[in-house]
Scaffold this motif. Structure first.
Motif, mmCIF file in Angstrom:
data_model
loop_
_atom_site.group_PDB
_atom_site.id
_atom_site.type_symbol
_atom_site.label_atom_id
_atom_site.label_comp_id
_atom_site.label_asym_id
_atom_site.label_seq_id
_atom_site.Cartn_x
_atom_site.Cartn_y
_atom_site.Cartn_z
ATOM 1 N N GLU A 34 6.436 12.723 1.074
ATOM 2 C CA GLU A 34 5.618 11.966 0.107
ATOM 3 C C GLU A 34 6.264 10.622 -0.232
ATOM 4 O OE1 GLU A 34 4.488 13.931 -3.564
ATOM 5 O OE2 GLU A 34 4.000 15.703 -2.357
ATOM 6 N N ALA A 35 7.574 10.675 -0.481
ATOM 7 C CA ALA A 35 8.294 9.444 -0.815
ATOM 8 C C ALA A 35 8.261 8.483 0.371
ATOM 9 C CB ALA A 35 9.729 9.768 -1.210
ATOM 10 N N LEU A 36 8.442 9.036 1.584
ATOM 11 C CA LEU A 36 8.434 8.185 2.781
ATOM 12 C C LEU A 36 7.065 7.518 2.954
ATOM 13 C CD1 LEU A 36 9.781 7.107 5.348
ATOM 14 C CD2 LEU A 36 9.025 9.186 6.526
ATOM 15 N N ALA A 37 5.991 8.300 2.729
ATOM 16 C CA ALA A 37 4.640 7.735 2.883
ATOM 17 C C ALA A 37 4.452 6.571 1.906
ATOM 18 C CB ALA A 37 3.596 8.827 2.648
ATOM 19 N N ALA A 38 4.924 6.737 0.670
ATOM 20 C CA ALA A 38 4.789 5.661 -0.322
ATOM 21 C C ALA A 38 5.559 4.426 0.151
ATOM 22 C CB ALA A 38 5.298 6.131 -1.681
ATOM 23 N N LEU A 39 6.792 4.638 0.594
ATOM 24 C CA LEU A 39 7.629 3.506 1.022
ATOM 25 C C LEU A 39 7.014 2.795 2.230
ATOM 26 C CD1 LEU A 39 11.053 5.340 0.610
ATOM 27 C CD2 LEU A 39 10.360 3.303 -0.674
ATOM 28 N N GLN A 40 6.469 3.604 3.160
ATOM 29 C CA GLN A 40 5.870 2.982 4.354
ATOM 30 C C GLN A 40 4.584 2.239 4.009
ATOM 31 O OE1 GLN A 40 5.929 6.367 7.079
ATOM 32 N NE2 GLN A 40 7.741 5.505 8.102
ATOM 33 N N ASP A 41 4.043 2.567 2.823
ATOM 34 C CA ASP A 41 2.865 1.860 2.322
ATOM 35 C C ASP A 41 3.297 0.729 1.362
ATOM 36 O OD1 ASP A 41 0.127 1.524 1.999
ATOM 37 O OD2 ASP A 41 0.084 2.778 0.191
ATOM 38 N N SER A 42 4.591 0.390 1.400
ATOM 39 C CA SER A 42 5.167 -0.676 0.547
ATOM 40 C C SER A 42 5.027 -0.398 -0.944
ATOM 41 C CB SER A 42 4.551 -2.050 0.871
ATOM 42 O OG SER A 42 4.920 -2.442 2.147
ATOM 43 N N ARG A 43 5.185 0.889 -1.319
ATOM 44 C CA ARG A 43 5.146 1.233 -2.745
ATOM 45 C C ARG A 43 6.427 1.962 -3.111
ATOM 46 N NH1 ARG A 43 2.068 5.369 -3.464
ATOM 47 N NH2 ARG A 43 1.208 5.552 -1.389
#
Ligand SMILES: NC(=O)c1ccc[n+]([C@@H]2O[C@H](COP(=O)([O-])OP(=O)(O)OC[C@H]3O[C@@H](n4cnc5c(N)ncnc54)[C@H](O)[C@@H]3O)[C@@H](O)[C@H]2O)c1
Ligand SMILES: O=c1ccn([C@@H]2O[C@H](COP(=O)(O)OP(=O)(O)O[C@H]3O[C@H](CO)[C@@H](O)[C@H](O)[C@H]3O)[C@@H](O)[C@H]2O)c(=O)[nH]1
Length: 447
Positions: A34-43
């Protein structure tokens, strides 16, 4: 420089972003999907001022990316930083350094060239040295994984500020690896040093202790002021004047001198317990005893808050208590070891109905403590309440006009456990304003 940061949480994300902001080519590694998905979405995956803006800026500039793959991570960096968690173990004393060990193994066994890895996770005194031995053990023969340790002093809510402009950079390393590790670190940190950070290069154990001592000192200062507050109450002295006078002494400084509900968060408690535990192991018994007292004095404030509520309400069973604040400090979306939430839970366990409002962590509290009644506004919380307790010093609470609450609560007593309300304003609005621990007959004088 090509730099890889392993562990993109509350420390690792701002750190990754700060290195990119300084012009490095940075890859952040995160294992939580979940954290990785947010980071890869620049969040930013958690609530922290300014971080998302810095992520976007640096991703757009092509200096920052995130991955979940250790193969990709190892291929990228000439320098690795480690910012994985070191939580308190179940025994309540030592820290669990498994994530640190695992990450070192993951990198070491994939290496095909010499690299430097600098740990930033907080570890018990003596651990960094052990990690250097582990790295040497696991790295393939003919390949050097050189270790440094650089504890970090980031503060939540101010993470970008404290990461971009640190007061000091500490680097622990071994005599054999010092030359290479220091040279690589100096290249990575040149912009921070240029911005005024002092770089201290030392051995591993000293580096570990710079962190343990810093957090223990801050905890001690805050526990101390709460102990002085107890004494002021016993002697009938004005704590506001005592605290202000102390803060005016430049040798003391005014941070942490407001008495209140005490300290919490993900670091101070676990760090002081690990420090005490290690001191005991190494035979520094007086150090261990002192640190344990500091911790005990802090948790006493939480007990004091519940006792104070009981003193106001008589029996807590069947009483309704409005609680303002659940985050461990204002400005953060974090309930780790939160004094406010701990008190709310204790009130509930003692039979009270708790109506809780926090500006940032309502959803988190709802999920973790469905027994508490979480409401949408500060005004809602006092609806039908017998007592209001202000447990986190959010600006929203200081700013709120108490006359707007008057029709909602009867009788009107507020325990201002963080000294963040204006007593006169609350008294004029018909409230009895009480500071944490003040016994009822001594109240009403605005202290
Ligand atoms: N939070 C702070 O204010 C702060 C300040 C200074 C130092 N520290 C120290 O930094 C360390 C990290 O703390 P934090 O607050 O960032 O924790 P955190 O839980 O917010 O973040 C740690 C991150 O590492 C990830 N992770 C766990 N194991 C991993 C692995 N093997 N590989 C890659 N990622 C992994 C987790 O998914 C998580 O996102 C701790 O030792 C802490 O004491 C924290
Ligand atoms: O006058 C005060 C100031 C703060 N606090 C409390 O102290 C705790 C810690 O506050 P702060 O130091 O601002 O927060 P953290 O973000 O937890 O940072 C601490 O823990 C980090 C993790 O180790 C370190 O890097 C930082 O240097 C250290 O300040 C919070 O519960 C605050 O409510 C008080 O009780 N009284």
């Amino acid at each position: 420089m090509k730099i890889t940061v392993i562990g993109c949480g509350r420390l690792g994300t701002p750190y990754t972003v700060a290195l990119a902001e300084m012009g490095h080519d940075v890859l952040g590694v995160e294992v939580n999907p979940e954290a990785l998905a947010a980071l890869q979405d620049s969040r930013c995956p958690f609530d922290e001022p300014g971080v998302t803006d810095y992520i976007r800026k640096n991703v757009d500039a092509g200096r920052l990316r995130f991955t979940g793959s250790f193969d990709e991570a190892v291929a990228h960096g000439e320098l690795f930083f480690l910012a994985v968690p070191t939580p308190q173990k179940q025994d309540g004393a030592t820290m669990d350094v498994t994530a640190v060990e695992d990450s070192i193994r993951q990198i070491a066994r994939r290496l095909t060239r010499d690299v430097v890895l600098i740990g930033k996770s907080t570890v018990p005194v003596g651990t960094a040295e052990r990690m250097a031995a582990l790295a040497a053990d696991v790295a393939p023969s003919g390949v050097e994984l050189r270790i440094g340790w650089s504890p970090d002093f980031l503060r939540e809510a101010l993470s970008m500020e404290t990461t971009l402009r640190p007061a000091r950079l500490v680097l622990g390393t071994s005599p054999t690896d010092r030359e290479v590790v220091e040279a690589v670190a100096r290249r990575a940190w040149a912009p921070f040093v240029d911005a005024g950070a002092e770089l201290l290069v030392t051995d591993f154990v000293t580096a570990d202790l710079t962190k343990a001592a810093a957090n223990a000192f801050l905890s001690t200062k805050m526990s101390f002021i709460n102990l002085v507050d107890n004494m002021c109450r016993a002697a009938g002295a004005d704590m506001t004047v005592v605290s202000h006078s102390l803060g005016l002494d430049p040798r003391i400084g005014d941070f942490g001198l407001t008495p209140g509900l005490g300290w919490g968060g993900s670091c101070l408690g676990k760090d002081i317990r690990a420090f005490a535990d290690r001191a005991e192991e190494l035979g520094a018994h007086a150090t261990a005893r002192f640190l344990m007292l500091v911790d005990e004095a802090n948790t006493d404030r939480r007990t004091m808050a519940v006792d104070h509520a009981r003193a106001v309400l008589g029996d807590l069973a069947d009483a309704t208590v409005a609680v303002w604040g659940a985050s461990f400090k204002p400005g953060v979306g974090d309930i780790s070891d939160s004094p406010a939430l701990d008190v709310a839970v204790r009130l509930h366990q003692a039979g009270a109905t708790v109506r809780l409002y926090d500006p940032s962590v309502n959803d988190l509290v709802n999920r973790r403590h469905p027994d508490l009644t979480v409401v949408d506004t500060a005004q809602d919380a006092v609806e039908g309440a017998d007592l209001l307790m202000v447990l986190t010093d959010w600006q929203e609470f200081s700013d709120l006009d108490p006359s707007m609450l008057t029709e909602h609560a009867e009788p009107r007593t507020v325990i201002d456990a963080r000294r963040c309300l204006n007593p006169q304003r609350w008294q004029e609005a018909g409230w009895s304003h009480e500071l944490l621990g003040y016994t009822r007959p001594a109240l009403g004088d605005g202290r």
